[in-house]
Design a protein around this motif. Sequence first.
Motif, PDB file in Angstrom:
ATOM      1  N   PHE A  72       0.834  -1.194   0.000  1.00  0.00           N
ATOM      2  CA  PHE A  72       0.000   0.000   0.000  1.00  0.00           C
ATOM      3  C   PHE A  72       0.875   1.252   0.000  1.00  0.00           C
ATOM      4  CE2 PHE A  72      -2.319  -3.336   2.191  1.00  0.00           C
ATOM      5  CZ  PHE A  72      -3.609  -3.236   1.689  1.00  0.00           C
ATOM      6  N   VAL A  73       0.362   2.300  -0.636  1.00  0.00           N
ATOM      7  CA  VAL A  73       0.981   3.624  -0.586  1.00  0.00           C
ATOM      8  C   VAL A  73      -0.065   4.609  -0.089  1.00  0.00           C
ATOM      9  CG1 VAL A  73       1.875   5.548  -1.978  1.00  0.00           C
ATOM     10  CG2 VAL A  73       2.665   3.211  -2.415  1.00  0.00           C
ATOM     11  N   ILE A  74       0.289   5.403   0.925  1.00  0.00           N
ATOM     12  CA  ILE A  74      -0.596   6.469   1.398  1.00  0.00           C
ATOM     13  C   ILE A  74      -0.127   7.761   0.749  1.00  0.00           C
ATOM     14  CG2 ILE A  74      -1.417   7.763   3.398  1.00  0.00           C
ATOM     15  CD1 ILE A  74      -1.209   5.231   5.034  1.00  0.00           C
ATOM     16  N   ALA A  75      -0.939   8.285  -0.172  1.00  0.00           N
ATOM     17  CA  ALA A  75      -0.524   9.372  -1.052  1.00  0.00           C
ATOM     18  C   ALA A  75      -0.984  10.741  -0.550  1.00  0.00           C
ATOM     19  CB  ALA A  75      -1.027   9.117  -2.469  1.00  0.00           C
ATOM     20  N   CYS A  76      -0.455  11.123   0.583  1.00  0.00           N
ATOM     21  CA  CYS A  76      -0.614  12.472   1.122  1.00  0.00           C
ATOM     22  C   CYS A  76       0.663  12.782   1.866  1.00  0.00           C
ATOM     23  CB  CYS A  76      -1.821  12.568   2.050  1.00  0.00           C
ATOM     24  SG  CYS A  76      -1.903  14.124   2.977  1.00  0.00           S
ATOM     25  N   TRP A  77       1.190  14.012   1.740  1.00  0.00           N
ATOM     26  CA  TRP A  77       2.520  14.289   2.272  1.00  0.00           C
ATOM     27  C   TRP A  77       2.541  14.422   3.796  1.00  0.00           C
ATOM     28  CZ3 TRP A  77       7.109  16.400   3.910  1.00  0.00           C
ATOM     29  CH2 TRP A  77       8.256  16.009   3.193  1.00  0.00           C
ATOM     30  N   GLY A  78       1.401  14.268   4.443  1.00  0.00           N
ATOM     31  CA  GLY A  78       1.384  14.179   5.894  1.00  0.00           C
ATOM     32  C   GLY A  78       1.448  12.747   6.386  1.00  0.00           C
ATOM     33  N   ASP A  79       1.404  11.787   5.435  1.00  0.00           N
ATOM     34  CA  ASP A  79       1.366  10.353   5.781  1.00  0.00           C
ATOM     35  C   ASP A  79       0.290  10.040   6.819  1.00  0.00           C
ATOM     36  OD1 ASP A  79       3.440  10.019   4.008  1.00  0.00           O
ATOM     37  OD2 ASP A  79       4.987   9.734   5.532  1.00  0.00           O
ATOM     38  N   VAL A 114       8.912  22.013  -0.636  1.00  0.00           N
ATOM     39  CA  VAL A 114       8.005  23.058  -1.110  1.00  0.00           C
ATOM     40  C   VAL A 114       6.597  22.486  -1.068  1.00  0.00           C
ATOM     41  CG1 VAL A 114       7.379  24.616  -2.983  1.00  0.00           C
ATOM     42  CG2 VAL A 114       9.781  24.028  -2.611  1.00  0.00           C
ATOM     43  N   THR A 115       5.696  23.196  -0.390  1.00  0.00           N
ATOM     44  CA  THR A 115       4.374  22.626  -0.151  1.00  0.00           C
ATOM     45  C   THR A 115       3.276  23.682  -0.312  1.00  0.00           C
ATOM     46  OG1 THR A 115       3.110  21.265   1.414  1.00  0.00           O
ATOM     47  CG2 THR A 115       4.557  22.961   2.366  1.00  0.00           C
ATOM     48  N   VAL A 116       2.151  23.480   0.319  1.00  0.00           N
ATOM     49  CA  VAL A 116       0.984  24.343   0.131  1.00  0.00           C
ATOM     50  C   VAL A 116       0.907  25.419   1.221  1.00  0.00           C
ATOM     51  CG1 VAL A 116      -0.326  22.721  -1.282  1.00  0.00           C
ATOM     52  CG2 VAL A 116      -0.453  22.519   1.194  1.00  0.00           C
ATOM     53  N   LEU A 117      -0.230  25.562   1.853  1.00  0.00           N
ATOM     54  CA  LEU A 117      -0.506  26.690   2.741  1.00  0.00           C
ATOM     55  C   LEU A 117       0.441  26.786   3.938  1.00  0.00           C
ATOM     56  CD1 LEU A 117      -4.404  26.410   2.902  1.00  0.00           C
ATOM     57  CD2 LEU A 117      -3.051  27.983   1.518  1.00  0.00           C
ATOM     58  N   PRO A 118       0.733  28.016   4.398  1.00  0.00           N
ATOM     59  CA  PRO A 118       1.638  28.210   5.539  1.00  0.00           C
ATOM     60  C   PRO A 118       1.215  27.471   6.805  1.00  0.00           C
ATOM     61  CG  PRO A 118       1.307  30.291   4.404  1.00  0.00           C
ATOM     62  CD  PRO A 118       0.352  29.309   3.777  1.00  0.00           C
ATOM     63  N   ARG A 119      -0.077  27.231   6.986  1.00  0.00           N
ATOM     64  CA  ARG A 119      -0.528  26.630   8.235  1.00  0.00           C
ATOM     65  C   ARG A 119       0.001  25.215   8.445  1.00  0.00           C
ATOM     66  NH1 ARG A 119      -6.646  25.907   9.086  1.00  0.00           N
ATOM     67  NH2 ARG A 119      -5.832  24.640  10.808  1.00  0.00           N
ATOM     68  N   LYS A 121       3.067  24.213   7.879  1.00  0.00           N
ATOM     69  CA  LYS A 121       4.519  24.159   8.067  1.00  0.00           C
ATOM     70  C   LYS A 121       4.898  23.428   9.355  1.00  0.00           C
ATOM     71  CE  LYS A 121       8.739  26.877   7.939  1.00  0.00           C
ATOM     72  NZ  LYS A 121       9.375  28.149   7.553  1.00  0.00           N
ATOM     73  N   THR A 122       4.233  23.764  10.455  1.00  0.00           N
ATOM     74  CA  THR A 122       4.544  23.102  11.724  1.00  0.00           C
ATOM     75  C   THR A 122       4.255  21.607  11.653  1.00  0.00           C
ATOM     76  OG1 THR A 122       4.111  25.116  12.980  1.00  0.00           O
ATOM     77  CG2 THR A 122       4.023  23.043  14.197  1.00  0.00           C
ATOM     78  N   MET A 123       3.152  21.232  11.015  1.00  0.00           N
ATOM     79  CA  MET A 123       2.818  19.821  10.856  1.00  0.00           C
ATOM     80  C   MET A 123       3.953  19.068  10.159  1.00  0.00           C
ATOM     81  SD  MET A 123      -1.138  20.198   9.563  1.00  0.00           S
ATOM     82  CE  MET A 123      -1.302  18.454   9.214  1.00  0.00           C
ATOM     83  N   LEU A 124       4.479  19.665   9.092  1.00  0.00           N
ATOM     84  CA  LEU A 124       5.525  18.989   8.332  1.00  0.00           C
ATOM     85  C   LEU A 124       6.864  19.012   9.049  1.00  0.00           C
ATOM     86  CD1 LEU A 124       4.680  19.846   4.627  1.00  0.00           C
ATOM     87  CD2 LEU A 124       3.743  18.096   6.135  1.00  0.00           C
ATOM     88  N   GLU A 125       7.115  20.070   9.804  1.00  0.00           N
ATOM     89  CA  GLU A 125       8.333  20.088  10.629  1.00  0.00           C
ATOM     90  C   GLU A 125       8.314  18.939  11.625  1.00  0.00           C
ATOM     91  OE1 GLU A 125       9.381  24.888  10.651  1.00  0.00           O
ATOM     92  OE2 GLU A 125       8.134  24.009  12.239  1.00  0.00           O
ATOM     93  N   GLU A 126       7.172  18.715  12.247  1.00  0.00           N
ATOM     94  CA  GLU A 126       7.048  17.621  13.213  1.00  0.00           C
ATOM     95  C   GLU A 126       7.187  16.267  12.515  1.00  0.00           C
ATOM     96  OE1 GLU A 126       3.288  18.417  15.016  1.00  0.00           O
ATOM     97  OE2 GLU A 126       4.116  19.848  16.458  1.00  0.00           O
ATOM     98  N   LEU A 138      16.576  21.803   5.234  1.00  0.00           N
ATOM     99  CA  LEU A 138      16.979  23.198   5.408  1.00  0.00           C
ATOM    100  C   LEU A 138      15.786  24.112   5.632  1.00  0.00           C
ATOM    101  CD1 LEU A 138      19.576  23.197   2.520  1.00  0.00           C
ATOM    102  CD2 LEU A 138      20.120  23.412   4.951  1.00  0.00           C
ATOM    103  N   ASN A 139      14.694  23.835   4.944  1.00  0.00           N
ATOM    104  CA  ASN A 139      13.530  24.725   5.014  1.00  0.00           C
ATOM    105  C   ASN A 139      12.301  23.982   4.511  1.00  0.00           C
ATOM    106  OD1 ASN A 139      12.009  27.016   5.387  1.00  0.00           O
ATOM    107  ND2 ASN A 139      13.186  28.306   3.979  1.00  0.00           N
ATOM    108  N   ILE A 140      11.165  24.351   5.062  1.00  0.00           N
ATOM    109  CA  ILE A 140       9.877  23.920   4.506  1.00  0.00           C
ATOM    110  C   ILE A 140       9.211  25.174   3.979  1.00  0.00           C
ATOM    111  CG2 ILE A 140       7.617  22.922   4.989  1.00  0.00           C
ATOM    112  CD1 ILE A 140       8.986  21.114   7.038  1.00  0.00           C
ATOM    113  N   ARG A 141       9.214  25.300   2.681  1.00  0.00           N
ATOM    114  CA  ARG A 141       8.708  26.501   2.025  1.00  0.00           C
ATOM    115  C   ARG A 141       7.240  26.304   1.648  1.00  0.00           C
ATOM    116  NH1 ARG A 141      11.812  30.514   0.348  1.00  0.00           N
ATOM    117  NH2 ARG A 141      14.031  30.416   0.856  1.00  0.00           N
ATOM    118  N   THR A 142       6.421  27.280   1.975  1.00  0.00           N
ATOM    119  CA  THR A 142       4.991  27.198   1.690  1.00  0.00           C
ATOM    120  C   THR A 142       4.620  28.159   0.563  1.00  0.00           C
ATOM    121  OG1 THR A 142       4.436  28.855   3.359  1.00  0.00           O
ATOM    122  CG2 THR A 142       4.488  26.546   4.070  1.00  0.00           C
TER     123      THR A 142
END
Length: 249
Positions: A72-79, A114-119, A121-126, A138-142
Amino acid sequence: MKIKVINPNTMWEMTKGIENAAKSVARPDTQIVAVSPQMGPASIESYYDEYLCIPGVLEEIKKGEEEGVDAFVIACWGDPGLQAAREVTDKPVVGIAEASVYLASMLAARFSVVTVLPRIKTMLEELVDSYGVSKRVLNIRTTPMCVLDFERDPEAGMEMLRQEGKKAVEEDQAEAILLGCAGMAEFANNLEKELGVPVIDGVVAAVKFAESIVDLGKKTSKLKTYKYPEKKSFVGALEKFGKSQSTFK
């Protein structure tokens, strides 16, 4: 082999794009089955969206057990739901963010997302921290665009990714770029040509990892952490999840 690619949101147009990306790299003998759950949000851009999409993802995992799926592959970048999914199957389950960061770690010393909305960013950092690669990121750019904006206006989406990708290379000194949304798959190849560094789409990365794991004959460990959930009753809207536990091995 059969790989089921689950887009955790309910937008079929996006699922078709994900399916095309998966099929573009799958081997001729690999069958790609791309689906969206029957319940869940139209897009995933917050903790709220992410948590509410997980029951639908787990339903699709359980269906896959009956469909003869090999991975299986879960196809969302938040897994979303990745760890829980591994509890309800012994088949390999790969998240596209997980696949992206591990592939990038083999290709570049440091990279940016490089991703979508600024909100988010913290989710992806975690998330990247949980995978042990935060020192490499180095950075999560929104961008100001939401997930569905990339479907509605791909030209604007490509321009946003181009701008942020260029900044990532020039300002962050990123040696690779990760696209932080499954809906960005179609832009990866052109961006890589323009930016001159590896640009990684998580869908294609996850499909290749899934194929490799199946080829190696490996399955999800059931010793402790990912063993099947204890059987118990559920009530209300979750009642069917308790009933489905009768199929656990």
